[in-house]
Design a protein around this motif. Sequence first.
Motif, PDB file in Angstrom:
ATOM      1  N   ARG A 265      31.909  77.909 -25.152  1.00  0.00           N
ATOM      2  CA  ARG A 265      32.407  78.050 -26.524  1.00  0.00           C
ATOM      3  C   ARG A 265      32.957  79.450 -26.737  1.00  0.00           C
ATOM      4  NH1 ARG A 265      33.797  74.010 -29.424  1.00  0.00           N
ATOM      5  NH2 ARG A 265      33.254  75.044 -31.366  1.00  0.00           N
ATOM      6  N   TYR A 266      34.054  79.531 -27.496  1.00  0.00           N
ATOM      7  CA  TYR A 266      34.724  80.812 -27.724  1.00  0.00           C
ATOM      8  C   TYR A 266      35.079  80.965 -29.201  1.00  0.00           C
ATOM      9  CZ  TYR A 266      35.266  81.024 -22.661  1.00  0.00           C
ATOM     10  OH  TYR A 266      35.025  81.069 -21.311  1.00  0.00           O
ATOM     11  N   ASN A 267      34.875  82.171 -29.732  1.00  0.00           N
ATOM     12  CA  ASN A 267      35.276  82.491 -31.101  1.00  0.00           C
ATOM     13  C   ASN A 267      36.704  83.030 -31.086  1.00  0.00           C
ATOM     14  OD1 ASN A 267      32.769  81.785 -32.144  1.00  0.00           O
ATOM     15  ND2 ASN A 267      31.958  83.864 -31.931  1.00  0.00           N
ATOM     16  N   ILE A 268      37.509  82.516 -31.997  1.00  0.00           N
ATOM     17  CA  ILE A 268      38.909  82.930 -32.094  1.00  0.00           C
ATOM     18  C   ILE A 268      39.087  83.789 -33.346  1.00  0.00           C
ATOM     19  CG2 ILE A 268      41.303  82.160 -32.157  1.00  0.00           C
ATOM     20  CD1 ILE A 268      39.744  81.352 -29.621  1.00  0.00           C
ATOM     21  N   TYR A 269      39.638  84.986 -33.168  1.00  0.00           N
ATOM     22  CA  TYR A 269      39.906  85.897 -34.281  1.00  0.00           C
ATOM     23  C   TYR A 269      41.404  85.951 -34.522  1.00  0.00           C
ATOM     24  CZ  TYR A 269      35.071  87.516 -33.904  1.00  0.00           C
ATOM     25  OH  TYR A 269      33.713  87.590 -33.887  1.00  0.00           O
ATOM     26  N   LEU A 270      41.792  85.741 -35.788  1.00  0.00           N
ATOM     27  CA  LEU A 270      43.195  85.815 -36.177  1.00  0.00           C
ATOM     28  C   LEU A 270      43.389  86.994 -37.128  1.00  0.00           C
ATOM     29  CD1 LEU A 270      43.950  82.011 -36.858  1.00  0.00           C
ATOM     30  CD2 LEU A 270      44.354  83.313 -34.762  1.00  0.00           C
ATOM     31  N   ASP A 271      44.349  87.842 -36.794  1.00  0.00           N
ATOM     32  CA  ASP A 271      44.639  89.039 -37.608  1.00  0.00           C
ATOM     33  C   ASP A 271      43.373  89.852 -37.878  1.00  0.00           C
ATOM     34  OD1 ASP A 271      47.279  88.230 -37.670  1.00  0.00           O
ATOM     35  OD2 ASP A 271      47.107  87.238 -39.625  1.00  0.00           O
ATOM     36  N   GLY A 272      42.542  89.965 -36.833  1.00  0.00           N
ATOM     37  CA  GLY A 272      41.362  90.824 -36.916  1.00  0.00           C
ATOM     38  C   GLY A 272      40.148  90.187 -37.548  1.00  0.00           C
ATOM     39  N   LYS A 273      40.225  88.902 -37.972  1.00  0.00           N
ATOM     40  CA  LYS A 273      39.101  88.237 -38.622  1.00  0.00           C
ATOM     41  C   LYS A 273      38.730  86.957 -37.867  1.00  0.00           C
ATOM     42  CE  LYS A 273      40.204  89.853 -43.310  1.00  0.00           C
ATOM     43  NZ  LYS A 273      40.510  89.420 -44.696  1.00  0.00           N
ATOM     44  N   TYR A 274      37.415  86.662 -37.872  1.00  0.00           N
ATOM     45  CA  TYR A 274      36.983  85.413 -37.240  1.00  0.00           C
ATOM     46  C   TYR A 274      37.614  84.231 -37.969  1.00  0.00           C
ATOM     47  CZ  TYR A 274      34.124  81.340 -36.156  1.00  0.00           C
ATOM     48  OH  TYR A 274      33.718  80.081 -35.790  1.00  0.00           O
ATOM     49  N   ALA A 275      38.156  83.281 -37.197  1.00  0.00           N
ATOM     50  CA  ALA A 275      38.828  82.137 -37.797  1.00  0.00           C
ATOM     51  C   ALA A 275      38.111  80.813 -37.483  1.00  0.00           C
ATOM     52  CB  ALA A 275      40.273  82.066 -37.321  1.00  0.00           C
ATOM     53  N   PHE A 276      37.837  80.580 -36.213  1.00  0.00           N
ATOM     54  CA  PHE A 276      37.187  79.332 -35.812  1.00  0.00           C
ATOM     55  C   PHE A 276      36.732  79.463 -34.358  1.00  0.00           C
ATOM     56  CE2 PHE A 276      41.823  78.919 -35.689  1.00  0.00           C
ATOM     57  CZ  PHE A 276      42.059  78.710 -34.336  1.00  0.00           C
TER      58      PHE A 276
END
Length: 265
Positions: free
Chosen positions: A16-27
């Motif tokens: 499992r991996y956390n995805i950060y978009l524009d510096g913030k956790y997204a999903f």
Amino acid sequence: MFKKITMIKTQKRPGRYNIYLDGKYAFALNEDVLIQFHLTKGMELDEEAIVQLKQADQVAQAKSRAIDYLSRQLRSEREVRIFLQTFELKDTDEQAIIAKLKELNLLNDLNYAQSYVRTQARLSDKGPKYLQQKLLQKGIAPALITQALMEFAPADQIVNGSKLAKKLARRYQKDPFRVQMQKIKRGLYQKGYDNDIIATVIDQLNLTQDDDAEYEHLVAYVGKQQNKLARLAPTDRAFKLKQLLYRHGFARDAIDRFFAENNDY
């Protein structure tokens, strides 16, 4: 509107991996989805792509959970489909997961049915008709059930049926002999044995009526009916008692002997 992947971080949970978009956790995403969409740091995603990723992750999680579900024990296809309903997948996605599980040979209804029959034949006292009904309830196709039941040879059915018959004979040994035999046959039938196997088992059981024991059981039974008989008029007592004894299954010889030896009835 596009958002940029600024970090992909591994979770403590494997795969499992956390995805950060524009510096913030997204999903979070499953590793399979990460590879499928070739996600890398710096990639830009629009809203449609994000929705697609989340849907793909839902399918990947469902497949992963289904594999884990199957790793604990064999399951039928119907059981897996019921399990997948909790993920609220599209029909096409569910079908794709089922197809993948079959491809990996993790899901095979014939293997499941054969294993079930072998296990039940070894560990239980159930006959083939009972196993057939259980497999039908689990969604196994009739043709596969017929093939699987070949794992339960007639000789093994006789061995298992004989063990069950001996247990039933002990349980009903205080019943009149005719009633005892009826209950043994009914018990075998209810456990799923066919008439031919039952006939062989009964023949091998080799039970014979013990006239003295039958008479003792009859006398004991009459003793338990004394309060009921005492309420009857003397003229009716013998007739009613005979009816009761016949209905309960006692042999005619035992009944005749009782009335010959007990003139007060």
